[in-house]
Design a protein around this motif. Structure first.
Motif, PDB file in Angstrom:
ATOM      1  N   ARG A  76       0.826  -1.205   0.000  1.00  0.00           N
ATOM      2  CA  ARG A  76       0.000   0.000   0.000  1.00  0.00           C
ATOM      3  C   ARG A  76       0.863   1.259   0.000  1.00  0.00           C
ATOM      4  NH1 ARG A  76      -4.255  -0.289   3.440  1.00  0.00           N
ATOM      5  NH2 ARG A  76      -4.482   1.987   3.437  1.00  0.00           N
ATOM      6  N   GLU A  77       1.990   1.213   0.732  1.00  0.00           N
ATOM      7  CA  GLU A  77       2.895   2.364   0.743  1.00  0.00           C
ATOM      8  C   GLU A  77       3.576   2.538  -0.609  1.00  0.00           C
ATOM      9  OE1 GLU A  77       5.155   2.865   4.729  1.00  0.00           O
ATOM     10  OE2 GLU A  77       4.808   0.717   4.510  1.00  0.00           O
ATOM     11  N   VAL A  78       3.993   1.436  -1.192  1.00  0.00           N
ATOM     12  CA  VAL A  78       4.664   1.484  -2.488  1.00  0.00           C
ATOM     13  C   VAL A  78       3.744   2.066  -3.552  1.00  0.00           C
ATOM     14  CG1 VAL A  78       5.558   0.031  -4.359  1.00  0.00           C
ATOM     15  CG2 VAL A  78       6.276  -0.383  -1.998  1.00  0.00           C
ATOM     16  N   LEU A  79       2.493   1.624  -3.572  1.00  0.00           N
ATOM     17  CA  LEU A  79       1.554   2.091  -4.587  1.00  0.00           C
ATOM     18  C   LEU A  79       1.221   3.570  -4.371  1.00  0.00           C
ATOM     19  CD1 LEU A  79       0.159   1.037  -7.065  1.00  0.00           C
ATOM     20  CD2 LEU A  79      -1.718   0.209  -5.629  1.00  0.00           C
ATOM     21  N   ALA A  80       0.988   3.958  -3.129  1.00  0.00           N
ATOM     22  CA  ALA A  80       0.705   5.365  -2.828  1.00  0.00           C
ATOM     23  C   ALA A  80       1.892   6.252  -3.196  1.00  0.00           C
ATOM     24  CB  ALA A  80       0.363   5.524  -1.351  1.00  0.00           C
ATOM     25  N   ASN A  81       3.103   5.799  -2.894  1.00  0.00           N
ATOM     26  CA  ASN A  81       4.296   6.578  -3.222  1.00  0.00           C
ATOM     27  C   ASN A  81       4.477   6.723  -4.729  1.00  0.00           C
ATOM     28  OD1 ASN A  81       4.848   6.781  -0.504  1.00  0.00           O
ATOM     29  ND2 ASN A  81       6.482   5.262  -0.489  1.00  0.00           N
ATOM     30  N   ALA A  82       4.204   5.644  -5.462  1.00  0.00           N
ATOM     31  CA  ALA A  82       4.349   5.676  -6.919  1.00  0.00           C
ATOM     32  C   ALA A  82       3.367   6.660  -7.546  1.00  0.00           C
ATOM     33  CB  ALA A  82       4.152   4.283  -7.496  1.00  0.00           C
ATOM     34  N   ILE A  83       2.146   6.699  -7.027  1.00  0.00           N
ATOM     35  CA  ILE A  83       1.139   7.622  -7.557  1.00  0.00           C
ATOM     36  C   ILE A  83       1.476   9.058  -7.171  1.00  0.00           C
ATOM     37  CG2 ILE A  83      -1.304   8.269  -7.410  1.00  0.00           C
ATOM     38  CD1 ILE A  83      -1.924   5.249  -7.183  1.00  0.00           C
ATOM     39  N   ASN A 166     -19.037  14.934 -14.570  1.00  0.00           N
ATOM     40  CA  ASN A 166     -17.620  14.890 -14.944  1.00  0.00           C
ATOM     41  C   ASN A 166     -16.754  15.867 -14.154  1.00  0.00           C
ATOM     42  OD1 ASN A 166     -18.696  17.186 -16.082  1.00  0.00           O
ATOM     43  ND2 ASN A 166     -17.539  17.034 -17.989  1.00  0.00           N
ATOM     44  N   ILE A 167     -17.321  16.518 -13.144  1.00  0.00           N
ATOM     45  CA  ILE A 167     -16.533  17.450 -12.330  1.00  0.00           C
ATOM     46  C   ILE A 167     -15.892  16.670 -11.184  1.00  0.00           C
ATOM     47  CG2 ILE A 167     -16.565  19.530 -10.921  1.00  0.00           C
ATOM     48  CD1 ILE A 167     -19.033  20.436 -12.486  1.00  0.00           C
ATOM     49  N   ILE A 168     -14.574  16.470 -11.270  1.00  0.00           N
ATOM     50  CA  ILE A 168     -13.903  15.654 -10.265  1.00  0.00           C
ATOM     51  C   ILE A 168     -13.228  16.536  -9.222  1.00  0.00           C
ATOM     52  CG2 ILE A 168     -13.642  13.682 -11.774  1.00  0.00           C
ATOM     53  CD1 ILE A 168     -10.774  14.424 -12.254  1.00  0.00           C
ATOM     54  N   THR A 169     -13.060  15.981  -8.036  1.00  0.00           N
ATOM     55  CA  THR A 169     -12.499  16.743  -6.915  1.00  0.00           C
ATOM     56  C   THR A 169     -11.041  16.383  -6.622  1.00  0.00           C
ATOM     57  OG1 THR A 169     -13.415  15.089  -5.385  1.00  0.00           O
ATOM     58  CG2 THR A 169     -14.745  17.062  -5.817  1.00  0.00           C
ATOM     59  N   ARG A 170     -10.549  15.330  -7.261  1.00  0.00           N
ATOM     60  CA  ARG A 170      -9.132  14.968  -7.134  1.00  0.00           C
ATOM     61  C   ARG A 170      -8.625  14.491  -8.491  1.00  0.00           C
ATOM     62  NH1 ARG A 170      -8.611  10.903  -1.905  1.00  0.00           N
ATOM     63  NH2 ARG A 170     -10.403  11.745  -0.758  1.00  0.00           N
ATOM     64  N   ALA A 171      -7.382  14.829  -8.796  1.00  0.00           N
ATOM     65  CA  ALA A 171      -6.741  14.346 -10.015  1.00  0.00           C
ATOM     66  C   ALA A 171      -5.238  14.478  -9.862  1.00  0.00           C
ATOM     67  CB  ALA A 171      -7.218  15.123 -11.240  1.00  0.00           C
ATOM     68  N   LEU A 172      -4.507  13.704 -10.629  1.00  0.00           N
ATOM     69  CA  LEU A 172      -3.055  13.826 -10.648  1.00  0.00           C
ATOM     70  C   LEU A 172      -2.654  15.049 -11.462  1.00  0.00           C
ATOM     71  CD1 LEU A 172      -1.954  10.130 -11.356  1.00  0.00           C
ATOM     72  CD2 LEU A 172      -2.437  11.223  -9.165  1.00  0.00           C
ATOM     73  N   GLY A 173      -1.675  15.809 -10.960  1.00  0.00           N
ATOM     74  CA  GLY A 173      -1.077  16.889 -11.726  1.00  0.00           C
ATOM     75  C   GLY A 173      -1.656  18.262 -11.496  1.00  0.00           C
ATOM     76  N   ILE A 174      -2.712  18.374 -10.724  1.00  0.00           N
ATOM     77  CA  ILE A 174      -3.367  19.671 -10.528  1.00  0.00           C
ATOM     78  C   ILE A 174      -2.687  20.476  -9.424  1.00  0.00           C
ATOM     79  CG2 ILE A 174      -5.562  20.817 -10.072  1.00  0.00           C
ATOM     80  CD1 ILE A 174      -5.385  19.169 -12.698  1.00  0.00           C
ATOM     81  N   LYS A 175      -2.243  19.782  -8.389  1.00  0.00           N
ATOM     82  CA  LYS A 175      -1.563  20.423  -7.261  1.00  0.00           C
ATOM     83  C   LYS A 175      -0.277  19.644  -6.969  1.00  0.00           C
ATOM     84  CE  LYS A 175      -5.979  21.647  -5.047  1.00  0.00           C
ATOM     85  NZ  LYS A 175      -6.805  21.455  -3.830  1.00  0.00           N
ATOM     86  N   PRO A 176       0.662  20.240  -6.228  1.00  0.00           N
ATOM     87  CA  PRO A 176       1.894  19.516  -5.904  1.00  0.00           C
ATOM     88  C   PRO A 176       1.655  18.275  -5.048  1.00  0.00           C
ATOM     89  CG  PRO A 176       2.165  21.870  -5.519  1.00  0.00           C
ATOM     90  CD  PRO A 176       0.709  21.650  -5.774  1.00  0.00           C
ATOM     91  N   ASP A 177       0.580  18.285  -4.276  1.00  0.00           N
ATOM     92  CA  ASP A 177       0.264  17.141  -3.424  1.00  0.00           C
ATOM     93  C   ASP A 177      -1.073  16.543  -3.835  1.00  0.00           C
ATOM     94  OD1 ASP A 177       2.538  17.484  -1.667  1.00  0.00           O
ATOM     95  OD2 ASP A 177       1.479  19.217  -0.840  1.00  0.00           O
ATOM     96  N   VAL A 178      -1.225  15.250  -3.619  1.00  0.00           N
ATOM     97  CA  VAL A 178      -2.485  14.593  -3.927  1.00  0.00           C
ATOM     98  C   VAL A 178      -2.772  13.541  -2.861  1.00  0.00           C
ATOM     99  CG1 VAL A 178      -1.484  12.747  -5.364  1.00  0.00           C
ATOM    100  CG2 VAL A 178      -3.838  13.503  -5.777  1.00  0.00           C
ATOM    101  N   GLU A 179      -4.041  13.391  -2.519  1.00  0.00           N
ATOM    102  CA  GLU A 179      -4.449  12.362  -1.556  1.00  0.00           C
ATOM    103  C   GLU A 179      -4.855  11.116  -2.326  1.00  0.00           C
ATOM    104  OE1 GLU A 179      -7.725  11.601   2.026  1.00  0.00           O
ATOM    105  OE2 GLU A 179      -7.633  13.548   0.997  1.00  0.00           O
ATOM    106  N   VAL A 180      -4.158  10.021  -2.082  1.00  0.00           N
ATOM    107  CA  VAL A 180      -4.419   8.755  -2.773  1.00  0.00           C
ATOM    108  C   VAL A 180      -5.259   7.866  -1.864  1.00  0.00           C
ATOM    109  CG1 VAL A 180      -3.382   6.756  -3.905  1.00  0.00           C
ATOM    110  CG2 VAL A 180      -2.167   8.958  -3.901  1.00  0.00           C
ATOM    111  N   GLU A 181      -6.375   7.374  -2.368  1.00  0.00           N
ATOM    112  CA  GLU A 181      -7.206   6.466  -1.581  1.00  0.00           C
ATOM    113  C   GLU A 181      -6.758   5.030  -1.842  1.00  0.00           C
ATOM    114  OE1 GLU A 181     -11.920   5.526  -0.669  1.00  0.00           O
ATOM    115  OE2 GLU A 181     -11.318   7.414  -1.600  1.00  0.00           O
ATOM    116  N   ILE A 182      -6.511   4.292  -0.765  1.00  0.00           N
ATOM    117  CA  ILE A 182      -5.990   2.924  -0.857  1.00  0.00           C
ATOM    118  C   ILE A 182      -6.944   1.956  -0.159  1.00  0.00           C
ATOM    119  CG2 ILE A 182      -4.108   1.365  -0.263  1.00  0.00           C
ATOM    120  CD1 ILE A 182      -3.028   3.332  -2.138  1.00  0.00           C
ATOM    121  N   ASP A 183      -7.220   0.843  -0.814  1.00  0.00           N
ATOM    122  CA  ASP A 183      -7.987  -0.252  -0.215  1.00  0.00           C
ATOM    123  C   ASP A 183      -7.218  -1.547  -0.415  1.00  0.00           C
ATOM    124  OD1 ASP A 183     -10.892   0.804   0.471  1.00  0.00           O
ATOM    125  OD2 ASP A 183     -10.361   1.690  -1.445  1.00  0.00           O
TER     126      ASP A 183
END
Length: 247
Positions: A76-83, A166-183
């Motif tokens: 889970r850490e590896v995947l979150a870090n990669a994203i 189609n209005i999303i609240t999270r995406a890659l590349g929009i801000k320097p930080d991103v919250e990744v949801e992991i299950d």
């Protein structure tokens, strides 16, 4: 359509089509790792070349992140870090190249290990886990309408049909930080995981989608082809202009 497999663990297929758009800004990837099998679907967004650039970068950087990961970290850490790494790479590219400013991408990723699947997502692309014809898990969209679903203001079907879906609240590349949801999801022999962009899941009620991917027949490859072809035909029957579709 592409086929992929890893010995005794899984077999799968991937299909991505342009739909009714001038360019396919979806990207998908798959890679065998020493942690299991990684599958990715990314849906790019942004004017001009931005969307395709963002989704392609997302796939590439996440794969590199898995390859270079500290072997002592949990999946889970590896995947979150990669994203997180992919997010920063896309953001920096948008800062450096003016015509790419504002580009971004969703991501859904499944790292299928020997005993469980680690699932990560950002945005409104989805992962479904289906067992014996029943949905046992689904990611929850990071979108404006699904926030309203959480608050019980509208139903999921109303969210799907909303003009603001189609209005999303999270995406890659929009801000320097991103919250990744992991299950982390245990699985059983015969379970199916569907990763798809909103060009697939946004076209029909969820019960219909689950039914299309759940049957014992036809074969898995035919089933996926039938799904993507059906969605593509639905879009053309409504006049074209429909979204890219990847599953």
């Amino acid at each position: 359509m592409e086929q992929f497999s890893i010995d005794k663990l899984c077999v799968g297929y991937g299909d991505s089509r342009i739909g009714g758009r001038p360019e396919n800004q979806d990207s998908f990837g798959r890679m065998a790792t020493n942690r299991g099998f990684l599958i990715l679907v990314c849906d790019g967004m942004g004017g001009g070349p931005g969307g395709k650039t963002a989704s392609t970068m997302a796939v590439r950087e996440i794969m590199k992140g898995l390859e270079e990961a500290d072997k002592n970290l949990a999946n889970r850490e590896v995947l979150a870090n990669a994203i997180t790494r992919a997010n920063m790479a896309i953001y920096q590219k948008g800062v450096e190249v003016p015509q790419l400013k504002g580009m971004g991408s969703t991501v859904v990723a499944v790292l299928l290990g020997q005993t469980c699947a680690t699932i990560a997502h950002v945005g409104d692309s989805r992962v479904y886990q289906v067992r014996k014809g029943v949905k046992v898990f689904r990611t929850f969209d990071h979108s404006m309408v699904f926030e309203m679903v959480k608050q019980k203001i509208i139903t999921e079907e109303q969210a799907r049909l909303s003009a603001q879906s189609n209005i999303i609240t999270r995406a890659l590349g929009i801000k320097p930080d991103v919250e990744v949801e992991i299950d982390e999801r245990p699985y059983e022999r015969g379970d199916r995981f569907l990763l798809c962009s909103d060009g697939i899941h946004g076209t029909m009620p969820e019960t219909e989608l689950v039914k299309l991917i759940s049957g014992a027949k036809p074969a898995l490859a035919v089933m996926l082809d039938n799904l993507v072809t059906k969605v593509d035909m639905m879009g053309r029957e409504k006049g074209g202009g429909h979204d890219n579709l990847t599953a």
